[in-house]
Design a protein around this motif. Structure first.
Motif, PDB file in Angstrom:
ATOM      1  N   PRO A 189      -4.017  10.524   2.234  1.00 64.40           N
ATOM      2  CA  PRO A 189      -4.114   9.475   3.257  1.00 64.40           C
ATOM      3  C   PRO A 189      -4.282   8.098   2.621  1.00 64.40           C
ATOM      4  N   CYS A 190      -3.963   7.075   3.390  1.00 60.58           N
ATOM      5  CA  CYS A 190      -4.084   5.701   2.892  1.00 60.58           C
ATOM      6  C   CYS A 190      -5.552   5.380   2.602  1.00 60.58           C
ATOM      7  N   PRO A 191      -5.871   4.844   1.423  1.00 56.97           N
ATOM      8  CA  PRO A 191      -7.266   4.533   1.101  1.00 56.97           C
ATOM      9  C   PRO A 191      -7.819   3.389   1.951  1.00 56.97           C
ATOM     10  N   VAL A 208       3.720   2.747  -0.355  1.00 54.30           N
ATOM     11  CA  VAL A 208       3.375   1.805   0.709  1.00 54.30           C
ATOM     12  C   VAL A 208       2.835   2.541   1.930  1.00 54.30           C
ATOM     13  N   CYS A 209       1.824   1.957   2.582  1.00 53.90           N
ATOM     14  CA  CYS A 209       1.312   2.527   3.827  1.00 53.90           C
ATOM     15  C   CYS A 209       2.106   1.918   4.982  1.00 53.90           C
ATOM     16  N   GLU A 210       2.727   2.775   5.790  1.00 53.42           N
ATOM     17  CA  GLU A 210       3.546   2.274   6.893  1.00 53.42           C
ATOM     18  C   GLU A 210       2.704   1.883   8.099  1.00 53.42           C
ATOM     19  N   ALA A 211       1.396   2.209   8.040  1.00 55.28           N
ATOM     20  CA  ALA A 211       0.532   1.819   9.153  1.00 55.28           C
ATOM     21  C   ALA A 211      -0.078   0.440   8.906  1.00 55.28           C
ATOM     22  N   CYS A 212      -0.616   0.216   7.706  1.00 58.18           N
ATOM     23  CA  CYS A 212      -1.339  -1.050   7.480  1.00 58.18           C
ATOM     24  C   CYS A 212      -0.714  -1.921   6.414  1.00 58.18           C
ATOM     25  N   GLY A 213       0.332  -1.436   5.741  1.00 62.78           N
ATOM     26  CA  GLY A 213       1.014  -2.268   4.746  1.00 62.78           C
ATOM     27  C   GLY A 213       0.362  -2.242   3.367  1.00 62.78           C
TER      28      GLY A 213
HETATM   29 ZN   LIG Z   1      -2.953   2.125   5.538  1.00 61.88          ZN
END
Ligand SMILES: [Zn+2]
Ligand SMILES: [Zn+2]
Length: 250
Positions: A189-191, A208-213
């Motif tokens: 998961p995104c840190p 890259v996180c597609e939720a928060c960039g």
């Molecule tokens: Zn994220």
């Protein structure tokens, strides 16, 4: 004065960096220029009226036949542009591929003085007449030319404009050829936001996180996933085991 932020992604640049684009953006720009020539044969194929690349939509034509497909012609057609003539307008929209690439090569050649040594050994610095490519004058040749000049281009304040126009171009091209860079979902998961939205994208050096960039380098992702994945996997196995015990298969 040098900026402290990348003109493309606005990430902080190292204090000592004498560039206007960060390493990741320079890498992506290079990747786009490497990708572009691969689309050319597909576009040429699409130029035929009624043509459609395999796997795209149904058969049949909605319009009466035209001698060529105008939407593809827009990308392949001839033209002449002056880059940065209108730095604030969306002037790259509709510019065909080769003129846009050549326009940037010409712009770079004009701003980058050519250094030569005459037969007496005297160094002469003079404005360049124009770009020249040993590889010809098609899109692939100008892509190669621009890649060779990228180390110079990133030291110029207009690198952000160049990036944007090439990105806009590659988007229009991908839209026609339906060839998008490969994306791979990552398991950690995104840190930053904890969503399972981290992806690797072909031609993109970061995860890259597609939720928060949020962006991680490959090494950062490796360290992050090594730290969180074993515990998450153990948890998933425990939950799965519990569910199996509560709802045994009939
Ligand atoms: Zn994220
Ligand atoms: Zn950047």
């Amino acid at each position: 004065m040098m900026l402290t932020c990348c003109t493309v992604c606005h990430d902080q640049l190292p204090d000592t960096a004498e560039v206007y684009a960060c390493e990741a953006c320079a890498y992506r720009l290079r990747a786009m220029l490497l990708e572009l020539p691969g689309h050319m044969p597909l576009l040429a194929e699409l130029l035929q009226p009624g043509s459609r690349l395999p796997g795209r939509g149904g058969a049949g034509r909605a319009h009466s036949p035209m001698p060529v497909r105008l939407d593809v012609m827009d990308l392949l057609g001839p033209g002449h542009i002056v880059v940065l003539a209108d730095p604030h307008g969306d002037q790259s929209a509709g510019i065909p591929i080769t003129p846009l690439l050549y326009g940037w090569a010409r712009y770079i050649a004009a701003s980058c003085p050519s250094v030569t040594r005459d037969r007496h050994g005297t160094v002469r610095i003079q404005p360049c007449d124009g770009p020249y490519s040993r590889h010809g004058s098609d899109a692939a040749a100008w892509c190669q030319w621009l890649i060779a000049y990228l180390p110079y281009a990133v030291t110029q304040s207009w690198i952000g404009d160049m990036y944007q126009q090439i990105e806009d171009l590659i988007r229009r091209v991908r839209d026609k050829t339906d060839r998008k860079p490969q994306r791979t979902q990552r398991s950690a998961p995104c840190p930053e936001c904890s969503w399972l939205k981290l992806v690797s994208i072909e031609g993109e050096p970061h995860i890259v996180c597609e939720a928060c960039g949020h962006r991680l380098t490959a090494d950062e992702y490796k360290a992050h996933s090594a730290a969180v994945l074993p515990a998450l996997t153990a948890l998933a196995i425990r939950i799965h085991g519990q569910a199996a015990a509560e709802h045994p298969a009939a």
